[in-house]
Write a protein that holds these residues in place. Structure first.
Motif: not given
Ligand SMILES: Cc1cc2nc3c(=O)[nH]c(=O)nc-3n(C[C@H](O)[C@H](O)[C@H](O)COP(=O)(O)OP(=O)(O)OC[C@H]3O[C@@H](n4cnc5c(N)ncnc54)[C@H](O)[C@@H]3O)c2cc1C
Length: 487
Positions: A453-458, A462-470, A481-485
């Motif tokens: 699903e191209l997501t970052w999963d905890c 269970g937190s989930r983030f899209d590939m850009d960190g949203h 998101g790295y840039k976001e931080q």
């Protein structure tokens, strides 16, 4: 194949504004899934000033990935509740589920909502000869509550199993068409909906909740946490009370649909239903596990992928499992209300939460107050299970360090330090790098990339983030998101 839920495909919701000013309300509902929208809908005619805030878009949370069954035959849940809380509790839960189905049906009829509502029989089945007698006991229990229960071993599509029980007066529907219609009805009332408005913190002072977003805050007399896995509940300690279960769903085109839905009481769990819209589809859910126990998403999806050669849609979804198989709906502390813990039956329980909270928010009692109270004691089973949950959380916490196995990621993911920060980098098929922080902001667990699903999963909560960190699902209430931080 689309690596997302069928319900989101081609369905356009008109977007509500985000909150950019301070507002004061009687009731703030946080979360715009089945629970939040059902609660807002029920409050339309109340005298309360109500607002609903949704971190992302309405209906795009766990509700967008349900299989959309509206049924009171929920595996062998009545036997489980009888064991954990007694016969009366089991019967009350049965009556509540029947009431909830009736209410959704009433709302659909009243507003002429086009959401593919279809009457089907519901089946709970087993292929394990050892489970036949317990399923027979579930049938007896249901009959003692007044339900008509059939028995058999041949499904309406001609396939056979060892044994099943079956009930009628149950439905399947398109959950997001239903929520879209609820949203439109609510927007015509005096209730205000705000999207892309994430509550980042809540403070209780002098009888008011101050709920902060990035740009503004809401001052509310009462707050409803309808956000699936609440972040803001330290005294309540969710991890001590619930576990999180992840399941895998595929949808494939078929030539014919059948008027039934089914779920097994076996492991791995199997669930199916049919859906007819522009095309005919069969849903196939295969396998579920505690999120802290199996981390390699490629491996986790593979039993489902092995069952059929092609799926049109593929996704995973997480729901909250309570120790006594009953949901948490009601007051947890000073005018703070919670509705969650639906044990994978949130279409009925989310709607039911709306009906119960409508009364409780207006100071009335309901016959379900004690049964579903979030303040009820932790079950003995949960106490026994807590060291296991704690242990698997520790394992999940460490998993990113010990199991950052390159073979999971086809060489597309790497982990490194950038300016003293642990970052994770996914390189997409076009060669573009997507950099995120490698830990979940909730309690700092290592994140795992879900290659389907191209997501970052905890793997902890269970937190989930899209590939850009949203952040697309909590309990995290921040992006990674790295840039976001950097901003
Ligand atoms: C695989 C699977 C299949 C299922 N199938 C069925 C089924 O057939 N029938 C059935 O009855 N149930 C089913 N369920 C269960 C059901 O889908 C869920 O219980 C239900 O959708 C939960 O709804 P919700 O509104 O509580 O959560 P959500 O839909 O997740 O809504 C919560 C919302 O809160 C928002 N939010 C979170 N944090 C914040 C914040 N800080 N500020 C603002 N907003 C926030 C989120 O963005 C989200 O939109 C299934 C579950 C799974 C896992």
């Amino acid at each position: 194949m689309k690596h997302d839920s069928i319900w989101l495909d081609g369905l356009n919701f008109s977007e509500s504004p985000f909150l950019d000013q301070e507002i004061e309300v009687d009731v703030l509902i946080i979360g715009g899934g089945m629970t939040g929208l059902s609660t807002a809908y029920q409050l339309i005619d109340s005298k309360l000033k109500v607002a609903l805030v949704e971190a992302n878009l309405i209906g795009h949370g766990v509700t967008s990935k349900t299989t959309g069954k509206l049924t009171y035959l929920q595996e062998d849940i009545y036997s489980k509740i009888k064991k954990s809380r007694g016969l009366d509790a089991s019967k009350s839960y049965y009556l509540a589920q029947r009431e909830a189905i009736f209410e959704v049906q009433r709302i659909i009829q009243k507003h002429q909502i086009e959401c593919n509502l279809s009457s089907v029989s519901s089946i709970a089945f087993t292929n394990d000869p050892k489970k036949v007698s317990s399923l027979k006991k579930e049938a007896e229990l249901l009959r003692s509550f007044g339900a008509t229960v059939e028995e058999g071993n041949r499904f309406p599509n001609g396939k056979e199993c060892q044994y099943f029980i079956s009930v009628s007066d149950t439905y399947v529907f398109h959950p997001l068409k239903y929520l879209k219609a609820l949203k439109e009805i609510i927007e015509k009332s005096k209730i205000q909906i705000y999207e892309r408005t994430r509550i980042e913190s809540i403070d209780y002072r002098k009888g008011f909740y101050f709920c902060k977003t990035k740009q503004a805050f809401v001052k509310a007399k009462k707050v409803v946490l309808a956000l699936h896995y609440p972040y803001f509940l330290f005294p309540f300690v969710m991890p001590g009370r619930v576990t999180l279960e992840k399941s895998y769903v595929g949808v494939l085109s078929v030539d014919k649909t059948y008027p039934f839905s089914a779920i097994s009481v076996d492991q791995p769990v199997v669930s199916l239903r049919y859906h007819e819209d522009v095309k005919k589809y069969q849903f196939f859910l295969y396998g579920s596990h505690n999120i802290c126990q199996k981390y390699n998403e490629k491996e986790n999806f593979s039993p489902l992928l092995d069952k059929f050669s092609f799926y049109d849609y593929l996704w995973s979804n997480i729901d909250i499992i309570t120790g006594d198989s009953l949901p948490y709906i009601g007051l947890i502390q000073d005018q703070l209300f919670l509705a969650t813990g639906y044990n994978t039956w949130g279409m009925t329980n989310g709607s039911l939460a709306g009906e119960i909270l409508k009364k409780q928010l207006q100071g009335m009692k309901t016959s379900y107050d004690d049964l579903f109270s979030p303040k009820r004691g932790v079950s003995f089973k949960n106490l026994l299970y807590f060291p296991v949950v704690f242990g698997s959380n520790i394992k999940a916490f460490a998993s990113g360090i010990f199991f950052r196995n390159k073979s999971w990621y086809d060489g597309r993911v790497r982990f490194e330090k950038r300016e003293d920060k642990d970052v994770a980098i996914y390189t997409d098929t076009k060669g573009v790098e997507h950099v995120v922080l490698a830990h979940c902001p909730h309690v700092h667990c290592n994140l795992i990339f879900n290659m389907e699903e191209l997501t970052w999963d905890c793997p902890c909560h269970g937190s989930r983030f899209d590939m850009d960190g949203h952040c697309i699902e909590g309990p995290s209430n921040r992006d990674i998101g790295y840039k976001e931080q950097e901003k």
